[in-house]
Design a protein around this motif. Structure first.
Motif, PDB file in Angstrom:
ATOM      1  N   LYS A   1       0.846  -1.146  -0.062  1.00  0.00           N
ATOM      2  CA  LYS A   1       0.084  -0.018   0.058  1.00  0.00           C
ATOM      3  C   LYS A   1       0.749   1.292   0.075  1.00  0.00           C
ATOM      4  CE  LYS A   1      -3.843   2.107   2.706  1.00  0.00           C
ATOM      5  NZ  LYS A   1      -4.603   2.010   3.965  1.00  0.00           N
ATOM      6  N   LYS A   2       2.039   1.199   0.597  1.00  0.00           N
ATOM      7  CA  LYS A   2       2.889   2.375   0.925  1.00  0.00           C
ATOM      8  C   LYS A   2       3.351   2.739  -0.632  1.00  0.00           C
ATOM      9  CE  LYS A   2       7.144   3.771   2.989  1.00  0.00           C
ATOM     10  NZ  LYS A   2       8.368   3.179   3.961  1.00  0.00           N
TER      11      LYS A   2
ATOM     12  N   GLN B   1       1.966   2.139  -3.506  1.00  0.00           N
ATOM     13  CA  GLN B   1       0.970   2.255  -4.603  1.00  0.00           C
ATOM     14  C   GLN B   1       0.898   3.712  -5.046  1.00  0.00           C
ATOM     15  OE1 GLN B   1      -0.923   0.291  -6.292  1.00  0.00           O
ATOM     16  NE2 GLN B   1      -0.614  -1.777  -5.531  1.00  0.00           N
TER      17      GLN B   1
ATOM     18  N   LYS C   1      -0.331   7.021  -5.726  1.00  0.00           N
ATOM     19  CA  LYS C   1      -1.612   7.990  -4.989  1.00  0.00           C
ATOM     20  C   LYS C   1      -2.503   8.323  -6.258  1.00  0.00           C
ATOM     21  CE  LYS C   1       0.959   9.687  -1.098  1.00  0.00           C
ATOM     22  NZ  LYS C   1       2.180   8.875  -1.485  1.00  0.00           N
ATOM     23  N   LYS C   2      -3.873   8.330  -5.991  1.00  0.00           N
ATOM     24  CA  LYS C   2      -4.729   8.653  -6.984  1.00  0.00           C
ATOM     25  C   LYS C   2      -4.576  10.292  -7.429  1.00  0.00           C
ATOM     26  CE  LYS C   2      -8.117   5.029  -6.322  1.00  0.00           C
ATOM     27  NZ  LYS C   2      -9.393   4.712  -5.737  1.00  0.00           N
TER      28      LYS C   2
ATOM     29  N   SER D   1      -2.264  11.924  -8.818  1.00  0.00           N
ATOM     30  CA  SER D   1      -1.038  12.601  -8.591  1.00  0.00           C
ATOM     31  C   SER D   1      -0.115  12.407  -9.683  1.00  0.00           C
ATOM     32  CB  SER D   1      -0.615  11.829  -7.340  1.00  0.00           C
ATOM     33  OG  SER D   1      -0.131  10.472  -7.523  1.00  0.00           O
TER      34      SER D   1
ATOM     35  N   GLU E   1       2.588  10.665  -9.802  1.00  0.00           N
ATOM     36  CA  GLU E   1       3.192   9.234  -9.502  1.00  0.00           C
ATOM     37  C   GLU E   1       1.984   8.539 -10.619  1.00  0.00           C
ATOM     38  OE1 GLU E   1       3.563   7.726  -5.863  1.00  0.00           O
ATOM     39  OE2 GLU E   1       4.751   9.272  -4.941  1.00  0.00           O
ATOM     40  N   GLU E   2       0.726   8.792 -10.532  1.00  0.00           N
ATOM     41  CA  GLU E   2      -0.149   7.879 -11.446  1.00  0.00           C
ATOM     42  C   GLU E   2       0.188   7.999 -12.664  1.00  0.00           C
ATOM     43  OE1 GLU E   2      -4.167   9.048 -10.820  1.00  0.00           O
ATOM     44  OE2 GLU E   2      -4.770   6.834 -10.931  1.00  0.00           O
TER      45      GLU E   2
END
Length: 575
Positions: free
Chosen positions: A68-69, A71, A73-74, A76, A78-79
């Motif tokens: 989870k850490k 994954q 972030k929605k 953002s 990173e996605e």
């Protein structure tokens, strides 16, 4: 002289059970200690398995937290980075690690139910059985000890009576031999001797009977009762040993059962790793960051012995963005446009993204136009819903005041107008950029037909008033841009839109005449398809066939939603 027979003392006929009884008691004590030790071993193993299950749960929790850490972030940055094959492989690894953690939870659950729970119940049963067997053993031991005490008492009584009879016989013989003793005294001594002799015979008979009874009880004790109890204890202990062996086998089987699924998780990670394509990632980086500039030409030699003069190549960076411009002088404003060789401004850039290279600017403008079109669509949906609500209030005043929504409708109209102006502005800049870029092999950009007229006028007005990227204003260039924008760039975005899927069916309870735009007429008892639930505005969107769909009041229909339609996004479990 009268002589009485001497009673025989049966000391040699009595077996001494003291050693045997003591030995049997010692064996019970030893067996009691050993069986208690066996129960302690079983409880120790239960504790071991319990701690193992806690470790598995903790490990699974840590793996899930780790997955989870990392994954993305929605919504953002990173996605966006997860479009590359390497980052997609990493995301697949995170998902598989989540499933991997689930298998460790399965190990913990199975060990708890199949080993810890079962053995805990078995230990309670074992303790009760052990207590019963040793209770029977102690009871048998106490019984044989009681029989032994009765035998000892009978023997002592018989011995005492025999001694008394001997003394009485000796006294009678002494009185009978004394000539000075009267005949009455002799008779009295004789009767006393006979009495003692009879008592000794009675004690002898009682002792003999007690001895026979004890020997029988002792034989039954050592050859029947005690062996049976020992046999039960032995069977109990052997069942305990077999049970702990089976539990250890189950301990291994629980792990072995999840190995195929864990192996599948690892295979998926390997498959994801093999899907990494360095060429594809490199091409995506090129597409994302290519500038659209032509490479600069050679820099001519400047002879400072002559009047300062510098000729810049037609294909150089300084004039690549300004077609037909006069040549800039050395140290002029065009120097700031050599964007590949200067640091980027960390502050907010201009609204038209003119600080970006042409290709990047085109992408940013396209994203902005799409975002504004989505916002307009949302506002229009809200306005349509309020309009329908107002119509309902007009037809049914008891449901609400129609004037109460006028203010909100006015606000939505203003918002839509502002957003349309923004779309016109950005589409104008977008047309300007696309007119300058080289011919593209990609499919032409699609725009919403709702705003086609405004967009066409926006291109004319904004392109003429906009400052060119190299800092100068030019009307000729804007006109040139208008000529270069193909008419197909403004196709209707919703022409190819797929119809909404059905999420259930409904039955019309009453006849409804759909007279307003966006509504549909239905007859009482008619069955139709539901494609959009009531969102709180009192209207449900339905479909009769591929060409007929619209809204009806929710209170006019009875809706039957398809449960499977809501579970489309439900995650699948690994098999």
């Amino acid at each position: 002289m009268v002589s009485l027979p001497r009673p025989s003392v049966l000391h040699g006929a009595v077996s001494a059970p003291c050693f045997c009884c003591r030995k049997g008691k010692d064996q019970f004590d030893n067996l009691e200690k050993h069986t208690q030790w066996g129960i302690d071993v079983l409880e120790k193993y239960i504790k071991f398995v319990k701690e193992r299950t806690e470790i598995e749960l903790s490990y699974a929790k840590q793996l899930r937290n780790l997955s989870k850490k990392y994954q993305p972030k929605k919504n953002s940055k990173e996605e966006e980075e997860y479009r590359y094959t390497s980052t997609r492989a990493f995301l697949a690894t995170l998902n598989e690690m989540n499933d991997y953690a689930g298998q460790h939870e399965v190990i913990s659950e199975n060990m708890t139910s199949l080993i810890t729970g079962e053995l805990t119940r078995y230990v309670q049963e074992l303790k009760q059985e052990r207590k019963s067997h040793f209770h029977d053993g102690r009871k048998a031991q106490q019984h044989i000890e009681t029989c032994w005490k009765q035998l000892e008492a009978s023997k002592r009584r018989f011995e005492r009576d025999c001694k008394e009879a001997d003394r009485a016989q000796q006294y009678f013989e002494k009185m009978d031999a004394d000539i000075n003793v009267t005949k009455a005294d002799v008779e009295k001594a004789r009767q006393q001797a006979q009495l003692r002799h009879q008592m000794a015979e009675d004690s002898k008979a009682e002792y003999s009977s007690t001895l026979q009874k004890f020997n029988s009880e002792q034989h039954e004790h050592y050859y029947t009762h005690i062996p049976n109890i020992f046999q039960k204890i032995q069977e109990m202990e052997e069942r305990r040993i077999v049970r702990i062996g089976e539990s250890m086998k189950t301990f291994a089987e629980v792990d072995r059962q999840v190995i195929p699924i864990i192996g599948k998780c690892l295979d998926e990670i390997t498959k994801a790793a093999e899907s990494v394509d360095h060429k594809n990632d490199s091409q995506m980086v090129i597409e994302a960051f290519k500038s659209g500039f032509e490479p600069p030409g050679d820099v001519d030699f400047e002879d400072f012995t002559q009047p300062m003069k510098r000729t810049v190549s037609e294909s150089s960076l300084s004039n690549s963005r300004g077609d037909g411009k006069s040549e800039p002088k050395f140290g002029s404003k065009s120097k700031g446009k050599l964007w590949p060789f200067i640091k980027k401004n960390k502050g907010a850039g201009p609204e038209d993204f003119s600080n970006l290279p042409p290709e990047q600017r085109r992408k940013k403008l396209q994203q902005k136009v799409d975002e504004l079109n989505r916002d307009i669509q949302k506002e229009m949906d809200s306005r349509d819903a309020l309009t329908k609500m107002k119509d309902v209030y007009i037809k049914n005043p008891q449901m609400g005041d129609a004037a109460s929504v006028d203010h909100r409708l006015a606000e939505l109209g203003q918002n839509i107008e502002k957003l349309r102006l923004e779309v016109q502005k950005f589409e104008g800049w977008l047309a300007e950029v696309e007119g300058r870029l080289p011919a593209r092999t990609e499919q032409p950009r699609r725009q919403s037909g709702v705003y086609e007229a405004q967009n066409a006028s926006g291109v004319n007005s904004c392109a003429q008033d906009r400052e060119s990227p190299d800092g100068s204003y030019t009307e000729e260039q804007s006109q040139e841009t208008e000529m270069k924008v193909p008419a197909t760039d403004f196709d209707d975005e919703f022409d190819d839109e797929e119809p909404l899927p059905t999420i259930g069916t409904c039955k019309a309870l009453y006849t409804f005449e759909g007279q307003n735009e966006g509504t549909i007429s239905v007859a009482e008892g008619e069955m139709l398809y539901v494609i959009e639930e009531d969102k709180g505005d009192g209207w449900t969107r339905i479909r009769r066939n591929e060409d007929e769909e619209g809204y009806v009041p929710t209170s006019y229909v009875e809706v039957y939603l398809d449960k499977n339609a809501k579970d489309v996004h439900k995650p699948l479990q690994k098999i």
